[in-house]
Scaffold this motif. Structure first.
Motif, PDB file in Angstrom:
ATOM      1  N   LYS A  40       0.845  -1.196   0.000  1.00 14.60           N
ATOM      2  CA  LYS A  40       0.000   0.000   0.000  1.00 14.60           C
ATOM      3  C   LYS A  40       0.879   1.243   0.000  1.00 14.60           C
ATOM      4  N   ALA A  41       0.484   2.226  -0.781  1.00 11.92           N
ATOM      5  CA  ALA A  41       1.221   3.483  -0.836  1.00 11.92           C
ATOM      6  C   ALA A  41       1.395   4.042   0.572  1.00 11.92           C
ATOM      7  N   ASP A  85      -3.282   2.320  -3.641  1.00  9.23           N
ATOM      8  CA  ASP A  85      -3.337   3.502  -2.780  1.00  9.23           C
ATOM      9  C   ASP A  85      -4.034   3.171  -1.469  1.00  9.23           C
ATOM     10  N   GLY A  86      -4.259   4.197  -0.657  1.00  6.63           N
ATOM     11  CA  GLY A  86      -4.843   3.979   0.656  1.00  6.63           C
ATOM     12  C   GLY A  86      -6.238   3.407   0.635  1.00  6.63           C
ATOM     13  N   GLN A  87      -6.947   3.574  -0.493  1.00 10.12           N
ATOM     14  CA  GLN A  87      -8.304   3.022  -0.638  1.00 10.12           C
ATOM     15  C   GLN A  87      -8.300   1.657  -1.317  1.00 10.12           C
ATOM     16  N   GLU A 293      14.552  -1.631   1.804  1.00 12.56           N
ATOM     17  CA  GLU A 293      13.395  -1.154   2.553  1.00 12.56           C
ATOM     18  C   GLU A 293      12.912   0.106   1.850  1.00 12.56           C
ATOM     19  N   LEU A 294      11.680   0.090   1.405  1.00 14.03           N
ATOM     20  CA  LEU A 294      11.209   1.153   0.523  1.00 14.03           C
ATOM     21  C   LEU A 294       9.735   1.443   0.756  1.00 14.03           C
ATOM     22  N   LYS A 295       9.310   2.581   0.234  1.00 22.32           N
ATOM     23  CA  LYS A 295       7.898   2.925   0.253  1.00 22.32           C
ATOM     24  C   LYS A 295       7.553   3.612  -1.061  1.00 22.32           C
ATOM     25  N   CYS A 296       6.277   3.561  -1.413  1.00 21.51           N
ATOM     26  CA  CYS A 296       5.824   4.032  -2.721  1.00 21.51           C
ATOM     27  C   CYS A 296       4.718   5.076  -2.572  1.00 21.51           C
ATOM     28  N   GLU A 297       4.598   5.885  -3.589  1.00 28.95           N
ATOM     29  CA  GLU A 297       3.520   6.861  -3.706  1.00 28.95           C
ATOM     30  C   GLU A 297       3.031   6.826  -5.148  1.00 28.95           C
ATOM     31  N   ILE A 298       1.744   6.917  -5.353  1.00 30.06           N
ATOM     32  CA  ILE A 298       1.165   6.927  -6.695  1.00 30.06           C
ATOM     33  C   ILE A 298       0.809   8.362  -7.066  1.00 30.06           C
ATOM     34  N   ILE A 299       1.347   8.831  -8.183  1.00 25.69           N
ATOM     35  CA  ILE A 299       1.011  10.160  -8.708  1.00 25.69           C
ATOM     36  C   ILE A 299       0.071   9.944  -9.887  1.00 25.69           C
ATOM     37  N   ARG A 300      -1.211  10.175  -9.656  1.00 29.16           N
ATOM     38  CA  ARG A 300      -2.219   9.892 -10.672  1.00 29.16           C
ATOM     39  C   ARG A 300      -2.014  10.794 -11.897  1.00 29.16           C
ATOM     40  N   GLY A 301      -1.999  10.156 -13.066  1.00 26.47           N
ATOM     41  CA  GLY A 301      -1.837  10.900 -14.308  1.00 26.47           C
ATOM     42  C   GLY A 301      -0.469  11.518 -14.485  1.00 26.47           C
ATOM     43  N   GLY A 302       0.510  11.059 -13.717  1.00 31.08           N
ATOM     44  CA  GLY A 302       1.815  11.700 -13.690  1.00 31.08           C
ATOM     45  C   GLY A 302       2.629  11.563 -14.965  1.00 31.08           C
ATOM     46  N   MET A 303       2.402  10.511 -15.748  1.00 34.68           N
ATOM     47  CA  MET A 303       3.181  10.357 -16.975  1.00 34.68           C
ATOM     48  C   MET A 303       2.934  11.524 -17.933  1.00 34.68           C
ATOM     49  N   GLU A 304       1.683  11.865 -18.152  1.00 29.52           N
ATOM     50  CA  GLU A 304       1.367  12.953 -19.070  1.00 29.52           C
ATOM     51  C   GLU A 304       1.770  14.305 -18.481  1.00 29.52           C
ATOM     52  N   GLN A 305       1.668  14.430 -17.158  1.00 26.01           N
ATOM     53  CA  GLN A 305       1.982  15.703 -16.517  1.00 26.01           C
ATOM     54  C   GLN A 305       3.478  16.009 -16.490  1.00 26.01           C
TER      55      GLN A 305
END
Length: 455
Positions: A40-41, A85-87, A293-305
């Motif tokens: 989970k992010a 993500d968190g949901q 040891e790592l953690k992730c975050e999702i940036i929605r639509g980030g490729m185009e941005q």
């Protein structure tokens, strides 16, 4: 917020073969290799990896294992890991996956690694036309430092990193990879300007069922036959990240990967204790098992941005990353230059690969004056914290590349000084690396200048 203990997501047993691990690793890229875990992010999680050859290389004084290594079953990657993500909503194609590398290290009880050169007829390397034989050096770790019985008189701090980390390709991207790499192979070495200068063969490694490990894809099934025949080899870096061998992907680094499939399907492996820029000997970092040891975050639509495609499709993008704050600190460097003129004296046009090859050869010949064999120096330049640069790329016809070596890693002063390099009783011989015999028939590249001697 109270301190967090990393969630153990993937464990390995270095005493077991790759196919005996649970979960099983994979050594190919394909969108249909199913995830073996979910993260989970925002969660801090731990992933363990076996070394990239899956235990084929041993801690001994023989290079026969490097000579005969089965490269069809490298690398061995932990994953894929589905990121949500968190949901509980997974990463989607078009998102960016921000991966923060919080901590890295060797596995407890397995604190050693190796550096090698492959036999010219089984892998080769950047200088395989000069050094065609398989060689090996073993390194032991004392905290942040590495030293080797095969290259004595050298000690340096490591910059631990995964040589390979990336997201899974989509079916469309996989086809792009396979089509362009197949076209390169079919064109032959005469179709590329470097075909007569760099001698690692084949030009690209196409899909190959032999040696394939596909994680959770059931063996002896039509699905396994299809995926193994389509899956991309893990040798090169590509749009998904992959085997980029960037030594700066270390503690505190954050990498922004494009997402091509639902869940991102993040995989990693090929852990390095230390590496020089270019990893010139090919088996050329200090290879080891390890943990992340790592953690992730999702940036929605980030490729185009954030990512601008450079090619015919929106998939032709590349990761970006932030360098972490922890790196070895060296203040004194000896820097070797190279220009885009090859060993025969032939002029090339702004070719940075030729220039870097010349810089590496210049460094090898120079440091061999201080009691080391050229094979020892070749391995050392591949794994010590040396810095490679493209210093000039516009002044026709010569590109200029540089290779900077921290002088503090040696137990002697290797800088030029009046009286010349040590000779006679002042010259301390430093043994040699483990070597195997090259039994092929491919010709060597010889330095034509008799004053400097050949390789």
């Amino acid at each position: 917020m109270p301190p967090r203990t990393p969630i153990p997501l993937i464990k390995v047993d270095v005493k077991k073969a790759p196919w005996e691990q649970n979960p099983k690793p994979h050594n190919r890229w394909h969108p249909d290799i199913p995830p073996v875990a979910e993260a989970k992010a925002g969660d801090l999680f731990r992933v363990e990896t076996i070394d990239w050859t899956g235990g084929q290389i041993k801690d001994d004084d023989s290079a026969e294992d490097v000579k005969h290594v089965d490269l069809s079953r490298c690398h061995h990657l932990s994953g894929p890991i589905r990121i949500v993500d968190g949901q509980g909503i997974p990463a989607q194609p078009g998102d960016l996956l921000a991966v923060e590398l919080c901590n890295l290290g060797p596995l407890p009880g397995d604190e050693w690694g190796y550096t090698g050169t492959f036999d010219r007829d089984n892998g080769g390397g950047f200088l395989t036309d000069h050094f065609p034989e398989a060689t090996k050096a073993i390194w032991y770790f004392d905290g942040i430092y590495a030293s080797s019985r095969h290259i004595p008189g050298v000690r340096f701090a490591g910059l631990i990193h995964p040589g390979l980390i990336g997201t899974a390709p989509s079916h469309e991207l996989l086809k792009i990879w396979n089509d362009r790499e197949r076209a390169l192979v079919e064109g032959g070495e005469g179709s590329t300007t470097l075909g007569g200068v760099l001698h690692t063969r084949p030009l690209a490694l196409l899909p190959e069922p032999k040696g394939a490990l596909l994680g959770g894809v059931p063996t002896d099934t039509p699905a396994w036959a299809r995926v193994s025949g389509e899956a991309a080899r893990t040798i090169p870096g590509r749009e998904n990240g992959g085997n980029c061998d960037i030594k700066n992907l270390s503690r505190g680094c954050k990498v922004y990967f494009p997402v091509f499939v639902e869940g991102a399907n993040l995989s990693m492996g090929d852990m390095h204790f230390s590496q020089g820029d270019g990893e010139v000997s090919f088996c050329g970092a200090i290879e080891m098992s390890g943990f992340l040891e790592l953690k992730c975050e999702i940036i929605r639509g980030g490729m185009e941005q954030y990512l601008t495609p450079m090619g015919p499709t929106k998939l032709h993008v590349h990761p970006i990353f932030e360098i972490g704050p922890l790196e070895p600190r060296y203040s004194d460097w000896l820097v070797f230059e190279g220009i885009s003129v090859d060993e025969t004296g032939r002029q090339h046009y702004l070719d940075a690969s030729v220039a870097y090859k010349r810089a590496v050869l210049n460094a090898i010949d120079y440091l061999a004056k201080f009691g080391y064999t050229k094979q020892q120096v070749y391995l050392l330049l591949s794994c010590c914290p040396c810095e490679g640069r493209i210093s000039g790329i516009v002044d026709v016809p010569n590109a200029v590349a540089t290779l900077a070596i921290p002088v503090a890693i040696f137990d002697q002063d290797v800088r030029p000084k009046p009286g010349g390099p040590p000779v006679g009783p002042r010259l301390l011989r430093r043994g040699d690396v483990a070597k195997a015999t090259y039994e092929g028939s491919k010709p060597l590249t010889i330095n034509a200048c008799m004053c400097g001697g050949g390789h």
